[in-house]
Design a protein around this motif. Structure first.
Motif, PDB file in Angstrom:
ATOM      1  N   LEU A 130     120.799 138.887   1.254  1.00 36.52           N
ATOM      2  CA  LEU A 130     120.298 140.223   1.561  1.00 36.52           C
ATOM      3  C   LEU A 130     119.291 140.226   2.695  1.00 36.52           C
ATOM      4  O   LEU A 130     119.207 141.180   3.447  1.00 36.52           O
ATOM      5  CB  LEU A 130     119.655 140.810   0.299  1.00 36.52           C
ATOM      6  CG  LEU A 130     119.029 142.196   0.420  1.00 36.52           C
ATOM      7  CD1 LEU A 130     120.077 143.205   0.822  1.00 36.52           C
ATOM      8  CD2 LEU A 130     118.394 142.592  -0.891  1.00 36.52           C
ATOM      9  N   LEU A 131     118.538 139.162   2.818  1.00 41.43           N
ATOM     10  CA  LEU A 131     117.404 139.182   3.729  1.00 41.43           C
ATOM     11  C   LEU A 131     117.555 138.193   4.878  1.00 41.43           C
ATOM     12  O   LEU A 131     116.617 137.549   5.288  1.00 41.43           O
ATOM     13  CB  LEU A 131     116.111 138.880   2.958  1.00 41.43           C
ATOM     14  CG  LEU A 131     115.788 139.862   1.854  1.00 41.43           C
ATOM     15  CD1 LEU A 131     114.553 139.413   1.105  1.00 41.43           C
ATOM     16  CD2 LEU A 131     115.577 141.243   2.422  1.00 41.43           C
ATOM     17  N   ALA A 133     105.514 140.943   9.452  1.00 37.37           N
ATOM     18  CA  ALA A 133     106.646 141.254  10.332  1.00 37.37           C
ATOM     19  C   ALA A 133     107.411 142.456   9.787  1.00 37.37           C
ATOM     20  O   ALA A 133     107.304 142.803   8.608  1.00 37.37           O
ATOM     21  CB  ALA A 133     107.568 140.045  10.439  1.00 37.37           C
ATOM     22  N   SER A 134     108.195 143.067  10.631  1.00 40.41           N
ATOM     23  CA  SER A 134     109.025 144.190  10.196  1.00 40.41           C
ATOM     24  C   SER A 134     110.055 143.707   9.190  1.00 40.41           C
ATOM     25  O   SER A 134     110.655 142.644   9.373  1.00 40.41           O
ATOM     26  CB  SER A 134     109.741 144.820  11.394  1.00 40.41           C
ATOM     27  OG  SER A 134     108.805 145.307  12.329  1.00 40.41           O
ATOM     28  N   PRO A 135     110.279 144.431   8.115  1.00 43.93           N
ATOM     29  CA  PRO A 135     111.299 144.018   7.135  1.00 43.93           C
ATOM     30  C   PRO A 135     112.695 144.181   7.708  1.00 43.93           C
ATOM     31  O   PRO A 135     112.918 145.036   8.576  1.00 43.93           O
ATOM     32  CB  PRO A 135     111.058 144.968   5.962  1.00 43.93           C
ATOM     33  CG  PRO A 135     110.440 146.173   6.574  1.00 43.93           C
ATOM     34  CD  PRO A 135     109.606 145.675   7.720  1.00 43.93           C
ATOM     35  N   PRO A 136     113.643 143.375   7.251  1.00 41.40           N
ATOM     36  CA  PRO A 136     115.014 143.470   7.766  1.00 41.40           C
ATOM     37  C   PRO A 136     115.737 144.673   7.182  1.00 41.40           C
ATOM     38  O   PRO A 136     115.285 145.266   6.199  1.00 41.40           O
ATOM     39  CB  PRO A 136     115.645 142.160   7.281  1.00 41.40           C
ATOM     40  CG  PRO A 136     114.905 141.855   6.018  1.00 41.40           C
ATOM     41  CD  PRO A 136     113.489 142.307   6.253  1.00 41.40           C
ATOM     42  N   PRO A 137     116.866 145.045   7.760  1.00 41.43           N
ATOM     43  CA  PRO A 137     117.644 146.166   7.208  1.00 41.43           C
ATOM     44  C   PRO A 137     118.167 145.842   5.815  1.00 41.43           C
ATOM     45  O   PRO A 137     118.309 144.679   5.441  1.00 41.43           O
ATOM     46  CB  PRO A 137     118.803 146.331   8.204  1.00 41.43           C
ATOM     47  CG  PRO A 137     118.372 145.624   9.440  1.00 41.43           C
ATOM     48  CD  PRO A 137     117.475 144.512   8.997  1.00 41.43           C
ATOM     49  N   LEU A 138     118.466 146.880   5.056  1.00 38.15           N
ATOM     50  CA  LEU A 138     119.035 146.726   3.718  1.00 38.15           C
ATOM     51  C   LEU A 138     120.536 147.005   3.797  1.00 38.15           C
ATOM     52  O   LEU A 138     120.939 148.149   4.010  1.00 38.15           O
ATOM     53  CB  LEU A 138     118.382 147.700   2.736  1.00 38.15           C
ATOM     54  CG  LEU A 138     116.887 147.516   2.486  1.00 38.15           C
ATOM     55  CD1 LEU A 138     116.381 148.628   1.571  1.00 38.15           C
ATOM     56  CD2 LEU A 138     116.600 146.160   1.876  1.00 38.15           C
ATOM     57  N   GLY A 180     115.353 152.367  -1.100  1.00 38.62           N
ATOM     58  CA  GLY A 180     116.592 151.629  -0.911  1.00 38.62           C
ATOM     59  C   GLY A 180     116.593 150.319  -1.676  1.00 38.62           C
ATOM     60  O   GLY A 180     117.596 149.951  -2.318  1.00 38.62           O
ATOM     61  N   PHE A 181     115.476 149.609  -1.642  1.00 40.34           N
ATOM     62  CA  PHE A 181     115.413 148.347  -2.371  1.00 40.34           C
ATOM     63  C   PHE A 181     115.389 148.587  -3.876  1.00 40.34           C
ATOM     64  O   PHE A 181     115.983 147.820  -4.645  1.00 40.34           O
ATOM     65  CB  PHE A 181     114.169 147.556  -1.947  1.00 40.34           C
ATOM     66  CG  PHE A 181     114.219 146.114  -2.370  1.00 40.34           C
ATOM     67  CD1 PHE A 181     114.800 145.165  -1.553  1.00 40.34           C
ATOM     68  CD2 PHE A 181     113.708 145.720  -3.593  1.00 40.34           C
ATOM     69  CE1 PHE A 181     114.869 143.830  -1.949  1.00 40.34           C
ATOM     70  CE2 PHE A 181     113.766 144.395  -4.002  1.00 40.34           C
ATOM     71  CZ  PHE A 181     114.354 143.446  -3.173  1.00 40.34           C
TER      72      PHE A 181
END
Length: 513
Positions: A6-7, A232-237, A429-430
């Motif tokens: 996921l990440l 850091a910016s979180p990745p897309p889901l 979303g998460f």
């Protein structure tokens, strides 16, 4: 289908996403310094050191022991006993009566039939172990939701603090310009008072935002175990469902809390069978052997009659126990077990309702936040243009200082709404993934060492029969945060370009220059 990773970042963008999911926001810190922590790293840290999760693992290990405890009821038991006796006075003693005797014996008993109580107890214990594993999955999922929440909260409040700092600086410029124009008679004392009041309000809002940032950073330490640093910016889901019905279907199959409730229901059914066994007969085989020694206390007459000072005796037998009347205890135990079975059946329905509600709410929150992001983006851009226009109109006398102050406040509000909506969308979303059962350690592909294997301890203890194979002395697993420094509201990052606004520091004087 499980999410294998996921990440893992931008490579996942190639996954076919629904239209709404393609616009998943990824809040940006816009940090001027290189990020020191990513969301994935924060999850690994929490996974390895969070006390709530390590406590849940210990609880599962305790549940594992229910299986060997239940199996022990069907295994043989062996005991030994020894005794020594000295006759102090016996009015009926004869010449062959030994005044002292010592003995040691070994007895063994093997259950042959117990009405099915052992077998059903083992089955119930196994179902509770499976339920415990599902509860551990749920605890992992809840922890990762908490990590995402505190991670995004820090990012949000850092941005809000920067916005309020920027607003304070802009209002200071406005106040100085207003005072300059008041000195030359271009504005009134009312204009100056309005600027002073708005600056004081902005400074109080900044203090409140700083307090919220400190609280967010402390919450991050509580969940993750270390200070946040530069995030850091979180990745897309990826792989978010395209409808609430699709999400519910997945959740009903994979949600760990629902799986735990179903296993608990199965265990309660075996508990009822165990209670019924209390009315059935029990059969066991018994073996025993004893060595006795009169310690040379027999006299010559006893020896002449063939008595010896020591000897060995052995016995074997079969015992049958058939309850006839127990004061109503078995019936009460059965009714009690049936009531608990009924409760566990209803619990499944209760958890199912909660899962359906959670999934649908998370989906709605996610979709709503996406639309709020778009609306807030438009509002920010519009308020930036509006502020520039109000300042220009003020320069020609068609707008007042209060109009500028109101435009400044509206821009700040829209910027805060935009930052908050980005955070809300990502968390929703998460949370949706978690409710669907797709936000656990295995799903997230976390590195940082081997994942915890709940089967390892179970396989080790399930067949254990030794009375001396105890475990190691418990030691702390989670890390303490008592030595971490108290957090401050200091921010060194810059804002997202969308939130930047030029501050017009040029104001016309009374001559119109």
């Amino acid at each position: 289908m499980r999410i294998s990773s996921l990440l893992l970042g931008a490579s996942l963008l190639a996954v076919a996403l629904p239209a709404a999911a393609q616009t998943t926001p990824t809040p940006s810190t816009g940090s001027a310094e290189a990020p020191t922590t990513t969301l994935r790293e924060a999850m690994v840290q929490a996974y390895n050191t969070n006390p709530e999760l390590s406590g849940e693992r210990a609880n599962l290990r305790a549940t594992d022991e229910g299986v060997p405890l239940a199996r022990a009821g069907g295994l043989p038991t062996v005991s030994t006993s020894s005794s020594y006796s000295e006759s102090l006075y016996d009015s009926g003693a004869t010449a062959i009566s030994p005044p002292r005797t010592a003995s040691v014996g070994v007895d063994a008993s093997l259950p042959i039939y117990s009405g099915g109580s052992v077998a059903n107890s083992v089955r119930a214990a196994e179902r509770r172990v499976e339920a415990g594993r599902a509860n551990l999955r749920s605890a992992e999922s809840d922890l990762f939701v908490s990590v995402v929440t505190v991670y995004l909260d820090v990012i949000r409040y850092e941005a809000i603090v920067r916005l309020n700092q920027q607003n304070v600086e802009a209002l200071k410029v406005n106040l100085q310009a207003t005072r300059d124009r008041f000195e030359v008679g271009d504005l009134t004392r009312t204009d100056v008072a309005q600027s002073e009041a708005r600056l004081a309000l902005a400074e109080s809002q900044l203090r409140g935002a700083e307090a919220q940032l400190i609280a967010a950073r402390e919450s991050y330490i509580r969940v993750v175990g270390t200070p946040a640093g530069a995030l850091a910016s979180p990745p897309p889901l990826p792989n978010l469902p395209d409808s609430p019905d699709a999400a519910v279907r997945i959740a009903l199959d994979e949600n760990p809390s629902l799986a735990a409730a179903r296993k608990a229901r199965e265990a309660s059914r075996f508990d009822t069978d165990v209670a019924r066994a209390s009315r059935l007969p029990k059969v066991s085989v018994n073996l025993g052997t004893d060595y006795y020694n009169r310690l040379g206390s027999l006299g010559n007459q006893a020896s002449a009659l063939g008595y010896t000072n020591d000897g060995v005796a052995a016995s074997a037998g079969l015992s049958l126990s058939l309850p006839l009347f127990q004061g109503g205890r078995p019936a009460a135990q059965i009714r009690q077990a049936q009531a608990r079975e009924s409760q566990s059946i209803e619990q499944v329905t209760y958890v199912e309702r909660a899962v359906v509600s959670q999934v649908r709410s998370a989906y709605a929150n996610y979709q709503s936040a996406l639309r709020v992001i778009e609306a807030s983006r438009v509002a920010v851009e519009a308020n930036q243009l509006s502020l520039e226009g109000v300042r220009a109109e003020n320069s020609v006398g068609t707008r007042t200082i209060l109009d500028i102050l109101n435009a400044e406040q509206e821009l700040l509000n829209s910027q805060v709404n935009y930052v908050t909506a980005e955070r809300d969308a990502y968390v929703a979303g998460f949370t949706l993934l978690a409710a669907m059962g797709r936000a656990e350690a295995e799903d997230l592909g976390l590195g940082g060492g081997a994942l915890y294997d709940p089967m390892a301890n179970y396989n080790e203890v399930r067949g254990s029969w030794s009375d001396w194979s105890t475990g190691e002395t418990p030691e702390p697993v989670a890390t303490s945060t008592a030595q971490t420094p108290a957090q401050t509201p200091d921010v060194s990052n810059t804002l997202d370009p969308l939130l930047q606004r030029p501050v017009d520091t040029t104001y016309p004087n009374s001559s119109g220059d």
